[in-house]
Design a protein around this motif. Structure first.
Motif, PDB file in Angstrom:
ATOM      1  N   GLU A 108       0.837  -1.212   0.000  1.00  0.00           N
ATOM      2  CA  GLU A 108       0.000   0.000   0.000  1.00  0.00           C
ATOM      3  C   GLU A 108       0.871   1.261   0.000  1.00  0.00           C
ATOM      4  O   GLU A 108       0.632   2.192  -0.767  1.00  0.00           O
ATOM      5  CB  GLU A 108      -0.903  -0.030   1.232  1.00  0.00           C
ATOM      6  N   GLN A 109       1.902   1.267   0.869  1.00  0.00           N
ATOM      7  CA  GLN A 109       2.789   2.448   0.931  1.00  0.00           C
ATOM      8  C   GLN A 109       3.456   2.689  -0.424  1.00  0.00           C
ATOM      9  O   GLN A 109       3.600   3.832  -0.862  1.00  0.00           O
ATOM     10  CB  GLN A 109       3.864   2.236   1.999  1.00  0.00           C
ATOM     11  N   THR A 110       3.857   1.599  -1.076  1.00  0.00           N
ATOM     12  CA  THR A 110       4.534   1.735  -2.372  1.00  0.00           C
ATOM     13  C   THR A 110       3.578   2.324  -3.413  1.00  0.00           C
ATOM     14  O   THR A 110       3.949   3.230  -4.168  1.00  0.00           O
ATOM     15  CB  THR A 110       5.058   0.362  -2.844  1.00  0.00           C
ATOM     16  N   LEU A 111       2.346   1.814  -3.425  1.00  0.00           N
ATOM     17  CA  LEU A 111       1.366   2.338  -4.382  1.00  0.00           C
ATOM     18  C   LEU A 111       1.066   3.812  -4.111  1.00  0.00           C
ATOM     19  O   LEU A 111       0.958   4.612  -5.044  1.00  0.00           O
ATOM     20  CB  LEU A 111       0.075   1.526  -4.301  1.00  0.00           C
ATOM     21  N   VAL A 112       0.967   4.157  -2.824  1.00  0.00           N
ATOM     22  CA  VAL A 112       0.667   5.555  -2.475  1.00  0.00           C
ATOM     23  C   VAL A 112       1.827   6.460  -2.902  1.00  0.00           C
ATOM     24  O   VAL A 112       1.611   7.557  -3.431  1.00  0.00           O
ATOM     25  CB  VAL A 112       0.366   5.680  -0.960  1.00  0.00           C
ATOM     26  N   LYS A 122      -4.800   9.114  -3.168  1.00  0.00           N
ATOM     27  CA  LYS A 122      -4.511   7.909  -2.391  1.00  0.00           C
ATOM     28  C   LYS A 122      -5.628   6.890  -2.587  1.00  0.00           C
ATOM     29  O   LYS A 122      -5.373   5.693  -2.685  1.00  0.00           O
ATOM     30  CB  LYS A 122      -4.382   8.306  -0.912  1.00  0.00           C
ATOM     31  N   ASP A 123      -6.868   7.381  -2.683  1.00  0.00           N
ATOM     32  CA  ASP A 123      -8.010   6.469  -2.846  1.00  0.00           C
ATOM     33  C   ASP A 123      -7.907   5.676  -4.146  1.00  0.00           C
ATOM     34  O   ASP A 123      -8.191   4.478  -4.170  1.00  0.00           O
ATOM     35  CB  ASP A 123      -9.329   7.256  -2.831  1.00  0.00           C
ATOM     36  N   LEU A 159      -0.991   1.198 -13.876  1.00  0.00           N
ATOM     37  CA  LEU A 159      -2.415   1.550 -14.055  1.00  0.00           C
ATOM     38  C   LEU A 159      -2.816   2.822 -13.314  1.00  0.00           C
ATOM     39  O   LEU A 159      -3.919   3.329 -13.531  1.00  0.00           O
ATOM     40  CB  LEU A 159      -3.294   0.397 -13.553  1.00  0.00           C
ATOM     41  N   LEU A 160      -1.943   3.318 -12.443  1.00  0.00           N
ATOM     42  CA  LEU A 160      -2.279   4.524 -11.676  1.00  0.00           C
ATOM     43  C   LEU A 160      -2.579   5.695 -12.613  1.00  0.00           C
ATOM     44  O   LEU A 160      -1.885   5.883 -13.617  1.00  0.00           O
ATOM     45  CB  LEU A 160      -1.111   4.903 -10.755  1.00  0.00           C
ATOM     46  N   GLY A 161      -3.574   6.444 -12.277  1.00  0.00           N
ATOM     47  CA  GLY A 161      -3.879   7.649 -13.052  1.00  0.00           C
ATOM     48  C   GLY A 161      -4.606   7.378 -14.357  1.00  0.00           C
ATOM     49  O   GLY A 161      -4.652   8.252 -15.221  1.00  0.00           O
TER      50      GLY A 161
END
Lengths: 336, 276
Positions: A108-112, A122-123, A159-161
């Motif tokens: 989770e920390q890495t993804l954030v 963050k969501d 896939l972020l963003g």
């Protein structure tokens, strides 16, 4: 499945700097292999498979597409607007080939952290956890992840963003067959949502099932791009048909056929036909012969690659491209 | 959230990662031994120093104790930041970072500030403890102005070594070269600089070895502008009386600015052009 053009690469070029030490300058570098004036258009919702031998320039091209490597000449545009490096990075999600996630940070920390770098909330980073199937491992340390989970994490970051284009370099590496299947389904659902996907993989069987179009890369140049059928036609492949019948064909029908292979057992007669005359199937059925199998044989991606590059199938697996992909020029008295 | 706000959040992530790292746990006792330990020793009222140097003010005691920052603080800065880029390069994470839309100059600032803050925070706390120790032991309390300059000067020298280590990390393809480069630079400026200064002075006909020779002092002072440790000491000397090494306070400040800006610009340029 493909929609309108989402990104155009026009005459893009990049050449690596390779060490060329001289006695007066041990750190001297010269331009080596890379990508030569390549044109490629990515359509919305299209899955493009990038295939080439080792050293053909696949990773270099994917790095250029994702803005990691600069585009030395040519340009990238989206809907008629030329994109800067930063704009390109904003539109492309990239999953590199080798990411060895390690450390005590959690998934989770890495993804954030990457969500912050990407400029998304963050969501949305936490939503990705569900998409990549790592929700149950959100608080796990990176050190404790399996190779497949690390690949999923890399995909999650890509896939972020909500990128327009997803660039994946060897995404199936280290995944078990079940994970590969889930991964392919995920990619297909992303493509249905309109994301253009470019995949480079040596898992040709998996790739063949997934892609809409194929891009064959050889010595930094795109030698063919299009649907498998259009490339087959362009390369002069003839359509082969595999037929398996429960009894021998009458001579009258046999004379009409160009049979490449023929084998028979007590219960089945197997043939590979080079061309199929019109109404053949109808004639067979009307003559009372049972059809066990009737299928068109597609050339494999390896065969297409061999045909496009002129490489020998026996040696293609061992062939590593040399860097002399373009003729060397003399620049100010020195070989480039 | 604005880009700047995101940048500061990322700085905090780097800071937390470094402060909670195993190597910080190993370095903390060393820092404690060198920084407050030196202050404790130099503030001893019965201290016997070579050349009859007796610190007469708290600032002088802190100046002598600054050797703790030069040896342990800068070394810790190098050890914390030496793999700031090379580790990510080896693991492949760098490729992912470089593919993100955040401008690369901001990414380089995140690295610099995050790594620098992670060493500056414990060093600042230890410096404040040292100042209290000096006052407690010798009953000479450092002035607010002096303490601000001592802390700022320490922040500067730690920043310079952090940037050097990150530069080495960006130049090296693997961590071994990165640490060799960083430690080599630390070794040059911390230990070999005296030899270098002496050599150059001797070649120029200055009376080497005469510690009270004014010409040597001025020569050494000017040459020290070429070394980060030298500039650090020049900044501290702006708060000391009776010290004249040929460099004014403005000169020392300008040198500090140059040592900050040029390596930072070089690092930012490196990261802009970085390839995995």
């Amino acid at each position: 499945m493909a929609g309108g053009s989402v990104m155009d690469f026009s005459s893009v070029m990049f050449r690596h700097k390779v060490p060329a030490p001289k006695w007066y300058n041990p750190f001297k570098k010269q331009r080596g292999a890379g990508i030569a004036e390549l044109d490629l258009t990515l359509q919305s919702g299209q899955i493009v498979g990038l295939v080439g031998t080792n050293g053909a320039g696949k990773t270099t091209l994917l790095r250029m597409m994702s803005g990691v490597l600069p585009i030395e000449s040519g340009h990238v545009s989206a809907k008629g607007t030329i994109l800067s490096g930063q704009q390109l990075r904003k539109r492309v999600g990239f999953m590199p080939e080798h990411v060895r996630w390690s450390g005590q940070e959690s998934v989770e920390q890495t993804l954030v952290e990457f969500a912050l770098l990407r400029g998304c909330s963050k969501d949305s980073a936490l939503d990705i956890l569900g998409v990549i199937g790592l929700k149950n491992r959100a608080s796990s340390a990176l050190d404790s992840l399996s190779q497949g989970m690390r690949q999923r994490l890399s995909l999650g970051i890509a896939l972020l963003g909500t990128p327009d284009v997803l660039v994946l370099d060897e995404p199936f590496n280290g995944m078990d067959p079940v994970a590969i299947d889930a991964f392919k389904r995920l990619l297909q659902s992303l493509a249905r949502k309109g994301i253009a996907i470019v995949i480079s993989s040596h898992h040709l069987f998996e790739l063949d099932q997934l892609i809409d179009t194929l891009a064959l890369l050889h010595r930094g140049q795109l030698v063919a791009h299009g649907t498998t059928t259009s490339i087959q036609e362009k390369l002069g492949f003839e359509q082969l048909t595999e037929v398996c019948l429960d009894s021998e064909l009458p001579d009258k029908l046999m004379k009409k056929l160009e049979v490449l292979e023929h084998s028979s057992t007590d219960v089945a007669h197997h043939m590979i036909l080079q061309s199929v005359p019109e109404n053949l199937l109808k004639d067979i059925v009307e003559s009372g012969i049972g059809v066990i199998t009737w299928r068109e044989i597609q050339p494999s991606l390896i065969e297409l690659l061999c045909a496009a590059t002129g490489l020998d199938r026996q040696s293609i697996g061992m062939d590593v491209e040399n860097s002399a992909w373009l003729p060397m020029r003399k620049i100010q008295g020195e070989e480039e | 959230m604005t880009t700047s706000a995101r940048m500061w959040k990322l700085v905090l992530i780097v800071f937390r990662r470094r402060v909670l790292s195993t190597r910080m746990l190993i370095m903390l006792p060393i820092l404690f031994l060198f920084i407050p330990g030196m202050a404790w020793g130099f503030s001893d009222p019965n201290i016997q120093l070579p050349a009859d140097q007796i610190p007469e003010t708290a600032a002088e005691t802190m100046f002598l104790a600054s050797i703790g920052i030069v040896f342990a603080g800068t070394m810790a800065a190098v050890l914390l930041a030496h793999d700031g880029i090379s580790r990510d390069r080896q693991s492949g994470v760098l490729e992912l970072r470089l593919s993100q839309p955040m401008p690369r100059w901001r990414q380089s600032m995140i690295l610099v500030i995050g790594n620098w803050a992670s060493i500056a925070a414990p060093v600042t706390i230890l410096l404040l403890i040292s100042m209290w120790l000096v006052g407690y032991r010798s009953d000479m309390w450092i002035s607010a102005g002096d303490s601000v300059v001592f802390v700022l000067a320490a922040w500067f020298v730690l920043l310079w070594y952090t940037v050097f280590a990150l530069l080495a990390s960006s130049l090296a393809k693997e961590q071994g070269s990165a640490i060799a480069f960083s430690i080599g630079l630390w070794f040059l400026f911390t230990l070999l600089w005296v030899l270098f200064t002496t050599l150059i002075a001797a070649l120029n006909g200055v009376a080497v070895g005469e510690s009270k020779d004014a010409a040597y002092s001025v020569f050494e002072g000017r040459l020290d502008l070429l070394s980060p440790n030298g500039v650090y000491h020049h900044l501290l000397e702006t708060r000391l009386d009776n010290v004249n090494r040929g460099v004014s306070a403005t000169g020392a400040f300008l040198a500090a600015l140059a040592w900050t800006l040029f390596p930072l610009l070089w690092l930012t340029r490196r990261i802009k052009q970085l390839v995995p």
